[in-house]
Design a protein around this motif. Structure first.
Motif, mmCIF file in Angstrom:
data_model
loop_
_atom_site.group_PDB
_atom_site.id
_atom_site.type_symbol
_atom_site.label_atom_id
_atom_site.label_comp_id
_atom_site.label_asym_id
_atom_site.label_seq_id
_atom_site.Cartn_x
_atom_site.Cartn_y
_atom_site.Cartn_z
ATOM 1 N N ASP A 146 4.839 8.880 5.999
ATOM 2 C CA ASP A 146 3.834 9.877 6.349
ATOM 3 C C ASP A 146 4.045 11.151 5.536
ATOM 4 N N SER A 154 0.704 4.055 2.724
ATOM 5 C CA SER A 154 1.098 3.860 4.115
ATOM 6 C C SER A 154 2.606 3.735 4.292
ATOM 7 N N ASP A 201 0.860 -1.180 0.000
ATOM 8 C CA ASP A 201 0.000 0.000 0.000
ATOM 9 C C ASP A 201 0.897 1.231 0.000
#
Length: 479
Positions: free
Chosen positions: A128, A125, A122
């Motif tokens: 940040d 993720s 993903d």
């Protein structure tokens, strides 16, 4: 993503599967084909330009599309609300294409036991927001500190996740999560009032970690700067008919545009392609083999199954110069009496599927790339490409080079700027004189447009020598 981490579960959160299947079957009664396509998509784009964050966008959407097909007619309805009420309205709308019925439902897609070419990842993720912005700033600082001629830097991180489920009238239900990540770096250099640019990027169906690792982004930054400095030293490109050597990898975009679209099933069924009616005939020089392969691990155009539920496949389009196949979705394959090839793709739930490329590649030959260059008496070595235009009906193309060199008597000379390659795909295929043994795939940056829909794709090829292309330039050819 694995089943345990996949967040999009429409038949647990929005719909009862039994009721949805009943509505789908009612919509398709008497039809030839159709499906319910459900999708959730999330994407983020960060653009750092002119020493500051210029763009920070996040988009999220979900919805469904319901399709009913009979003959050449297609009924399609979509909605951003996933509910039984919305599905009922869509079923009634799509049903209009079926009318009185009378169709025979096509066989379902085969089940496929192969591992998906898409990893459990993903991109959203992997780092940040603050870390991504810090990385973009570091890229900017790095390039500006590398060379005093750098006047502008632009760096972009894009990350996305598409999650799809397909429900077919025979009860087959498929689910897949499709990550997509990309890092792109552009730099502008200036000397004596002249400015030139260079761009490098990489991406694919994987997470961001491999792209934002220091050794990876620094290599991309170095490449973007190298191309810009090459163009800063470039001479005006001569114009005329010349032999051209194409570098391996990304120059396969010429193959994709000039040849690939012409081998999609719908254009051939409608006889609007330059390749229509040529199945089984020679369309390229001996040794030329072209495939479309959606099964390559982590490549930008790869899919576990297409947007109709057909497993992604490897389709041989041209074998040793002979036309052997087309890229097909289910509707065009049925109308042409052929088998679907796993090329039914759509941009989103708001669009019906159509035949589209995945990763389109010319396979390697036997020639050493250095020997191919050495054989070029007077021509152009095209290393990188930018934009281009193609007419599908005749294959005529115009492509601009972002990095190219003049070659005389096998010796690579000065870089040239303003080079464009002009020709037509069918003729260019027959004029391939040498095929390198150095097949390379593109870095994972391609997207393809067709009928207003955009999908991620991949390209690849070895070094190629093509005879007699028209090279557009800013001065007449001469010594």
């Amino acid at each position: 993503m694995t089943e345990t981490t996949r967040r999009f579960r429409p038949f647990e959160t929005h719909l009862d599967e039994g009721r949805a299947l009943a509505l789908l079957r009612a919509a398709l009664a008497g039809a030839d084909d159709g499906e319910l396509f459900l999708e959730r998509r999330r994407s983020e784009v960060l653009v750092f330009d002119d020493r500051r964050l210029r763009t920070a966008s996040f988009d999220a959407s979900e919805g469904f599309g319901l399709r009913a097909v009979r003959g050449e007619a297609t009924g399609y309805a979509h909605a951003t609300e996933i509910s039984e009420a919305a599905l009922g309205r869509a079923a009634a709308t799509a049903r209009l294409a079926v009318r009185e019925g009378g169709g025979v439902m096509a066989p379902p897609p085969p089940r496929d036991g192969r591992l998906s070419p898409i990893p459990d990842a993903d991109p959203l993720s992997d780092a940040d927001f603050a870390a991504r912005v810090a990385l973009l700033r570091e890229i900017d600082d790095c390039l500006r500190g590398r060379d005093a001629r750098v006047v502008q830097v632009s760096a972009t991180i894009s990350a996305g996740m598409q999650e799809v489920e397909i429900l077919r009238p025979e009860g087959l239900r498929l689910a897949e999560a499709r990550p997509l990540a990309r890092l792109n770096i552009s730099v502008i250099v200036e000397k004596d009032g002249r400015r030139e640019s260079g761009t490098a990027g990489a991406g694919g169906r994987h997470g961001l970690r491999s792209l934002i690792a220091p050794e990876r982004w620094r290599a991309l930054a170095d490449e973007a700067l190298r191309i810009a400095l090459v163009n800063l030293a470039a001479e005006e490109c001569p114009a005329g008919v010349m032999d051209v050597v194409l570098a391996p990898g990304w120059p396969g975009i010429l193959l994709h545009e000039a040849v690939g679209h012409g081998l999609e099933g719908d254009f051939n069924r409608k006889k609007s392609s330059a390749f229509a009616g040529l199945m089984g005939r020679r369309v390229a020089a001996p040794g030329v083999t072209v495939v479309d392969d959606g099964t390559l691990p982590e490549r930008r155009g790869s899919i576990g199954f297409d947007d109709e539920g057909t497993p992604g496949g490897r389709t041989v389009l041209i074998e040793d110069g002979i036309l052997t196949g087309y890229m097909q979705d289910r509707q065009n394959a049925r109308l042409m009496g052929m088998a679907p090839t796993g090329n039914g793709r759509r941009e989103s739930f708001a669009h019906p599927p159509m035949p589209r490329m995945t990763n389109t590649i010319m396979l390697a030959g036997q020639d050493a790339p250095q020997d191919i260059l050495a054989s070029l008496k007077d021509g152009i070595w095209a290393v990188g490409f930018g934009g281009g235009q193609v007419d599908i009906t005749n294959g005529k193309f115009v492509f601009s080079c972002t990095e190219a060199y003049r070659v005389r008597d096998g010796r690579v000379g000065a870089p040239v700027r303003g080079a464009t390659l002009i020709g037509d795909g069918p003729t260019a295929l027959t004029r391939i004189r040498a095929i390198g043994n150095d097949l390379a795939l593109d870095p994972g940056i391609g997207s393809c447009g067709k009928a207003g829909q955009w999908v991620p794709v991949g390209v690849g090829q070895p070094t190629l020598l093509i005879g007699g292309l028209t090279v557009g330039g800013s001065r007449m050819r001469g010594n």
